[in-house]
Structure formats: structure tokens, C-alpha cells
Enzyme design. Structure first.
Site, PDB file in Angstrom:
ATOM      1  N   ASP A  39       6.204  12.530   8.053  1.00 55.59           N
ATOM      2  CA  ASP A  39       4.958  12.929   8.142  1.00 55.59           C
ATOM      3  C   ASP A  39       3.897  12.431   8.827  1.00 55.59           C
ATOM      4  O   ASP A  39       2.001  12.629   8.941  1.00 55.59           O
ATOM      5  CB  ASP A  39       3.683  12.271   6.085  1.00 55.59           C
ATOM      6  CG  ASP A  39       4.853  11.214   6.574  1.00 55.59           C
ATOM      7  OD1 ASP A  39       5.083  10.519   7.064  1.00 55.59           O
ATOM      8  OD2 ASP A  39       3.272  10.340   5.783  1.00 55.59           O
ATOM      9  N   ARG A  40       4.011  11.851   9.710  1.00 57.81           N
ATOM     10  CA  ARG A  40       3.075  11.511  11.307  1.00 57.81           C
ATOM     11  C   ARG A  40       3.295  11.489  11.670  1.00 57.81           C
ATOM     12  O   ARG A  40       3.333  11.590  13.038  1.00 57.81           O
ATOM     13  CB  ARG A  40       3.020   9.892  10.703  1.00 57.81           C
ATOM     14  CG  ARG A  40       3.327   8.868   9.541  1.00 57.81           C
ATOM     15  CD  ARG A  40       1.739   8.721   9.890  1.00 57.81           C
ATOM     16  NE  ARG A  40       1.374   7.932   8.101  1.00 57.81           N
ATOM     17  CZ  ARG A  40       1.091   8.831   7.634  1.00 57.81           C
ATOM     18  NH1 ARG A  40      -0.204   9.940   7.191  1.00 57.81           N
ATOM     19  NH2 ARG A  40       0.290   7.294   6.223  1.00 57.81           N
ATOM     20  N   ASP A  99       3.928  19.112   3.300  1.00 58.74           N
ATOM     21  CA  ASP A  99       3.788  17.191   3.015  1.00 58.74           C
ATOM     22  C   ASP A  99       4.008  17.445   1.690  1.00 58.74           C
ATOM     23  O   ASP A  99       3.208  16.374   0.994  1.00 58.74           O
ATOM     24  CB  ASP A  99       2.646  17.119   3.616  1.00 58.74           C
ATOM     25  CG  ASP A  99       3.016  15.534   3.843  1.00 58.74           C
ATOM     26  OD1 ASP A  99       4.130  14.834   4.015  1.00 58.74           O
ATOM     27  OD2 ASP A  99       1.583  15.130   4.458  1.00 58.74           O
ATOM     28  N   ILE A 100       5.512  16.487   2.102  1.00 54.24           N
ATOM     29  CA  ILE A 100       5.636  15.684   0.783  1.00 54.24           C
ATOM     30  C   ILE A 100       5.841  14.759   0.646  1.00 54.24           C
ATOM     31  O   ILE A 100       6.365  13.804   1.412  1.00 54.24           O
ATOM     32  CB  ILE A 100       7.475  16.539   0.496  1.00 54.24           C
ATOM     33  CG1 ILE A 100       7.277  17.875   0.030  1.00 54.24           C
ATOM     34  CG2 ILE A 100       7.204  15.150  -1.002  1.00 54.24           C
ATOM     35  CD1 ILE A 100       8.649  18.210  -0.152  1.00 54.24           C
ATOM     36  N   GLY A 101       4.440  13.478   0.057  1.00 54.97           N
ATOM     37  CA  GLY A 101       4.104  12.550   0.006  1.00 54.97           C
ATOM     38  C   GLY A 101       4.485  12.042  -1.148  1.00 54.97           C
ATOM     39  O   GLY A 101       5.309  12.672  -2.189  1.00 54.97           O
ATOM     40  N   ASN A 102       4.739  10.491  -0.638  1.00 54.54           N
ATOM     41  CA  ASN A 102       5.700   9.205  -2.567  1.00 54.54           C
ATOM     42  C   ASN A 102       4.609   9.859  -3.648  1.00 54.54           C
ATOM     43  O   ASN A 102       4.808  10.316  -5.123  1.00 54.54           O
ATOM     44  CB  ASN A 102       4.918   8.466  -2.228  1.00 54.54           C
ATOM     45  CG  ASN A 102       6.313   7.567  -1.474  1.00 54.54           C
ATOM     46  OD1 ASN A 102       7.985   8.072  -1.676  1.00 54.54           O
ATOM     47  ND2 ASN A 102       6.159   6.533  -0.625  1.00 54.54           N
ATOM     48  N   THR A 103       3.025  10.443  -3.614  1.00 54.22           N
ATOM     49  CA  THR A 103       2.153   9.978  -4.440  1.00 54.22           C
ATOM     50  C   THR A 103       1.577  12.504  -4.915  1.00 54.22           C
ATOM     51  O   THR A 103       1.726  12.962  -6.297  1.00 54.22           O
ATOM     52  CB  THR A 103       0.776   9.451  -4.912  1.00 54.22           C
ATOM     53  OG1 THR A 103       1.516   8.635  -3.962  1.00 54.22           O
ATOM     54  CG2 THR A 103       0.108   9.671  -5.825  1.00 54.22           C
TER      55      THR A 103
END
Length: 110
Positions: A109-110, A6-10
Site C-alpha cells: 500500500d506504500r 487498498d485492503i488495510g488492517n482496519t
């Protein structure tokens, strides 16, 4: 085993699943400027530290809200693991029904 990413902004979160059992997890800073080789070095070392080998990973699923990073991971798994990455995003049939007026507005990611 399945490696889920899961690649998130942070942060980028990794999980290794052996069937329905979660074997390992890691959370790293999302590095939008990291190269394929840098990501590979990090991931291969993390696998090793948990007693896992790259040959244990047979499938990879990835979702990202940071568009430039997903292709880097796709190349990583093709080059280092010889695996095609299943990228989850808008329009991908997952069997999960999204009850929104416009499901494409919901992040992968949701």
C-alpha cells in the site's frame, strides 16, 4: 473503468476511476471473515448507489496488507465480474522505484 482497492488492517478503500477522473470512493471495515458473496453484495450495492453497474468495471487493481483477504477479492471479481485482478505486491513491476535497502520490506500500500 478501473476499480482500485487498498485492503488495510482496519479499512478497505475502493476507488472507481474513469480514465484520470475519480468517479466514486468508499471506505469499509476490513472483514477478514467475510465471504466472496458478502463482499460482492456490498460492492454491487455501492456501485448501484453511485449510478454504476458491474459492467462499467473493466479492470481491477488491488493491494493488501492482509494476506487472507486478497484471494477472496480475486475470486469475487472472477465470479461476479469475469475479470482477472491485478494484485500489486513485492516483486511486481510497476515502474515505481522504491529507494529502500530492502524494497520487499515496504508494504504494497506504500
Amino acid at each position: 473503468m478501473l476499480l482500485a482497492i487498498d485492503i488495510g488492517n482496519t479499512h478497505t478503500t475502493f476507488g472507481v476511476f474513469d480514465k484520470d477522473k475519480l468517479r466514486a470512493t468508499w471506505r469499509l471495515t476490513t472483514g477478514i471473515h467475510r465471504t466472496v458473496d458478502e463482499h460482492a453484495a456490498l460492492l454491487l450495492n455501492l456501485l448501484h448507489l453511485r449510478g454504476l453497474d458491474k459492467s462499467d468495471i473493466t479492470d481491477v487493481a488491488l493491494c493488501s496488507v492482509v494476506p487472507p483477504v486478497a484471494p477472496v477479492f480475486e475470486q469475487l471479481f472472477q465470479s461476479y465480474f469475469n475479470i482477472s485482478t491485478f494484485v500489486i505486491g513485492a516483486g511486481v513491476k510497476t515502474g515505481v522505484r522504491i529507494r529502500m535497502d530492502n524494497p520487499r520490506e515496504v508494504g504494497p500500500d506504500r
